[in-house]
Structure formats: C-alpha cells, structure tokens
Design an enzyme around this catalytic site. Sequence first.
Site, PDB file in Angstrom:
ATOM      1  N   HIS A 110      50.447  43.070  38.702  1.00 10.32           N
ATOM      2  CA  HIS A 110      51.381  42.423  39.652  1.00 10.32           C
ATOM      3  C   HIS A 110      51.652  40.962  39.248  1.00 10.32           C
ATOM      4  CE1 HIS A 110      47.568  41.689  42.353  1.00 10.32           C
ATOM      5  NE2 HIS A 110      47.715  40.693  41.513  1.00 10.32           N
ATOM      6  N   HIS A 134      46.564  35.742  46.900  1.00 10.85           N
ATOM      7  CA  HIS A 134      46.113  34.716  45.949  1.00 10.85           C
ATOM      8  C   HIS A 134      46.053  33.348  46.631  1.00 10.85           C
ATOM      9  CE1 HIS A 134      47.775  38.093  43.697  1.00 10.85           C
ATOM     10  NE2 HIS A 134      47.015  37.752  42.683  1.00 10.85           N
TER      11      HIS A 134
HETATM   12 FE   LIG Z   1      46.664  38.945  41.075  1.00 11.44          FE
END
Ligand SMILES: [Fe+2]
Length: 280
Positions: free
Chosen positions: A12, A59
């Site tokens: 990703h 994240h």
């Molecule tokens: Fe990642």
Amino acid sequence: MARITAGIGSSHVPLLGVAVDQGKTRDEYFSPIFAGYDWTRDWEKQQKPDVVILVYNDHASFFDMKIVPTFAIGCAERFGICDEGWGPRPVPDVEGHPDLAWHIAQSLILDEFDMTIVNEMDVDHGLTVPLSMMFDTPKTWPTKVIPLAVNVVTYPVPSGNRCWALGEAIRRAVESFPEDLNVQIWGTGGMSHQLQGPRAGLLNREWDNKFLDMLVGDSDAARWIPHIEYLRETGSEGIEMVMWLIMRGALGKKTRCLHRHYHIPCSNTAIGHIVLEPEA
Ligand SMILES: [Fe+2]
C-alpha cells in the site's frame, strides 16, 4: 449466509496513491507496477464484492501514541480520508457496513479476540491506496468496506500466529452472518522495505517471493515466522506483512492462486500482490 470468496494481498505504498491522483500510472516508472494490477481490476469488475474487510495499518495519521489499538474494527457508516500532510487524497469517502461490522466485532470478542471498536475514524493511504489499485478512480467506491486496523507501527506488534488465528475467527464470524453477502478480505502493507537507518532502502526479492509461495496451498508455515526474521530479512517496515496473514487465515485450510505480481523498486519499497481463492 455471508461468505468469504477471495483474499487479496497487496502493498500500500503511498507513492502509488500520488501516481493515481496525478494521472501518472502509465508513466515509464509506474507502468510495470500498475500493469501488474490490470488483471485484478478486470477480475474485480466480475466479482463485485458486497463488502471488503480491509486489513491495513494507520501510519500515525488517525491514531497516534495516545492510543495504540492492536486490532481495531471500524463499525461506522462512513469513513473520511486522512490529511497526511498534503491534504486528504482526492478519493471518495469510504462507506462502511455497520451491521456486518458489529456482528464481526461481537463474534470476535465472544471468540476471545478483544477488538477495539471504532465508531468514528478517518483512513489513510494504508486503506485508500489498495482501493485505488483495485478499483481505479470511481466517483464512489464500488464496495462497502470494513476497515480493520492493526498496530504494526509501535512495538509490541501482534505475532503472525495471532494474526492468522484472527483471520480464522473472522471467517467464522462472516459465515454466521445470515445475509447473503459476497465478502472479500484484503491484507495490505509490505513487502520488504526499510525507510530509515543504515539499512534504508533494503529490499529482498528472494524472501518476499518465498513469503508469497507460503500463502498458496495448504501450508501454514507463514504463521510461525518470528518478528526477528521479518526485521532481519525484510527491513524494519517489512513487519507490515503480518497483516497478510489475517487475510490468509480467513481463507481456510487451502488456497489457490489466481494472480500474482512482484516488482522492485517502488519508492523505497518492494511491491507485491497476490489474489487467492479458498479451496475446499
Ligand atoms: Fe504501510
């Protein structure tokens, strides 16, 4: 009855979202990466999943060090897009499936997986980039999505075995939902990459492909890979691959590979992609 009909593993990498958003997917640099997803984009048009359980990690975009859930399930009607520093990606909001999500949450918790239930959440590139890779640039996403966020950012992160077992429990949960639904499960992240320190830029084609091999057939060897092996062989961020094991665990004893693609490099990262079907 709802059924898990397929699983997808995919990197990703945030740069791929930039390529989509800026119309550069067929540039010389990105072309071999996106070409590896052409098969899957066509296949998804035929499959038309009702719901995707999308396993990803945040994240430090929505969650931060104040709260670090190991496994969090998104039960909201809708999920907004995180601003990761350059404004939110220009992609549609993500529509959830609260009925199935709450059913899965209840089933998992009674099955002794202590999920964090999230009723309001924005999602970052970990979730939106795989949607772009599989569905391109639609006005609205063609499937509902249940976000399943895993902590792979702050140690201690869950073991591969725990992730695989969670996948097995997700399968039991989905199969006890009475509505007829075509459900896919995607595991995202990886493959080998390290973004900082003396080993920044580390890629490991051989190990990554061995990992892809292990997801196919009836072996469950991948669930026993220790954290230290991911760190040593695939760099500090390669640990994201434990999320693929949730997907693999949810497909049952045996799988068949429908499509597979690997390319290096993309940004600092190895791109891997596999489409699996459960095989009785
Ligand atoms: Fe990642």
